[in-house]
Design a protein around this motif. Sequence first.
Motif, short mmCIF file in Angstrom:
data_model
loop_
_atom_site.label_atom_id
_atom_site.label_comp_id
_atom_site.label_asym_id
_atom_site.label_seq_id
_atom_site.Cartn_x
_atom_site.Cartn_y
_atom_site.Cartn_z
N ARG A 1 12.03 2.56 -13.91
CA ARG A 1 10.84 2.56 -13.05
C ARG A 1 11.08 3.43 -11.82
N ARG B 1 10.59 6.92 -13.06
CA ARG B 1 9.19 7.17 -13.40
C ARG B 1 8.34 6.12 -12.68
N PRO B 2 8.07 6.34 -11.40
CA PRO B 2 7.34 5.36 -10.58
C PRO B 2 6.03 4.93 -11.24
N GLY B 3 5.79 3.64 -11.19
CA GLY B 3 4.56 3.10 -11.77
C GLY B 3 4.65 2.76 -13.23
N PRO C 1 4.77 0.78 -16.27
CA PRO C 1 4.56 -0.65 -16.53
C PRO C 1 5.75 -1.24 -17.30
N GLY D 1 6.71 -3.68 -5.65
CA GLY D 1 5.49 -3.01 -6.10
C GLY D 1 5.13 -3.59 -7.46
N GLU E 1 2.42 -3.91 -9.27
CA GLU E 1 1.42 -3.42 -10.21
C GLU E 1 2.12 -2.99 -11.50
N GLY E 2 1.59 -3.49 -12.61
CA GLY E 2 2.18 -3.12 -13.89
C GLY E 2 3.52 -3.77 -14.14
N GLY F 1 -1.85 -2.05 -15.48
CA GLY F 1 -1.52 -2.14 -14.07
C GLY F 1 -1.59 -3.54 -13.49
N HIS G 1 6.30 -6.47 -1.77
CA HIS G 1 4.86 -6.38 -1.89
C HIS G 1 4.32 -7.72 -1.38
#
Length: 214
Positions: A71, A74-76, A78, A98, A100-101, A126, A202
Motif C-alpha cells: 500500500r 501503491r497508495p490507495g 484496497p 488512511g 479508505e479501501g 474504497g 485517520h
Amino acid sequence: MRVVIAEDSVLLREGLARLLADGGIDTVGFAGDGPGLVAAVAEHEPDLAVVDVRMPPTHTDEGLRAALEARARRPGLPILVLSQYVEQQYATELIGGGAEGVGYLLKERIADVAEFLDAVRRVAAGGTVIDPDVIVQLLNRRRHDDPLESLTTRENEVLALMAEGRSNTAVAARLRVTEGAVEKHISNIFGKLGLEPAADDHRRVLAVLAHLGR
C-alpha cells in the motif's frame, strides 16, 4: 474487478479464487509469501489485494506487513485482510493510516459467502469493512477508561451518523443543523476521545471504531 490473493495455503487460496469467480470477480495473481504479494501487486496492478496475516517464514504477521508495504508503494491500494486472529500493532497501522479501501475480517466470516463478496466489493470501492471482534480488540488496546461517556447527546448523534458513513453535509441535513455546527461537534468528539491530529491516524475512522466498539 481484478484481485490478487496472498495466502500460503494452496487449498485456501484456490477456494477463495473459486468464491470470487462465482461472484464474477477475476483473480489475476497469487502469492505465497510477503515479497510475493508486493511483486504481484506491482505486476498485476489489481483493484484489490486479499491478504492472509500469517505467512512464511515465521507465520506471524508477514502478510500484514507486506500489505502495508504494498500500500505504501501503491497508495490507495484496497486491502482486505483475512485472519484467524487480530495482529493489533499492524492492524492499527493499516486501519489508522488512511482507512479508505481497508477491510479486516476473521476467516470464519468467509463461511457466509454473500457477506464475504459484499465485503470484497465494498473495500474495492474504497469502503471500510472491519470485523466487530477486531474492533473490540483494537479498542481494548487503546482504552483505559471510556471517554465516550463524556460525549453530549448531540455529539453521540453526530458520531452515530458518522458510523453510518455519512458526510458532514448529510449529517447536517439529518440533524437539521449547519455544516459548521457539525464540524464543531466533530472537533469536540475528537478532543474528548483524545484523537489529536497525526499524520499516521485517520481520526474520523478511529472515532467511528470507538463508537462501534461501545
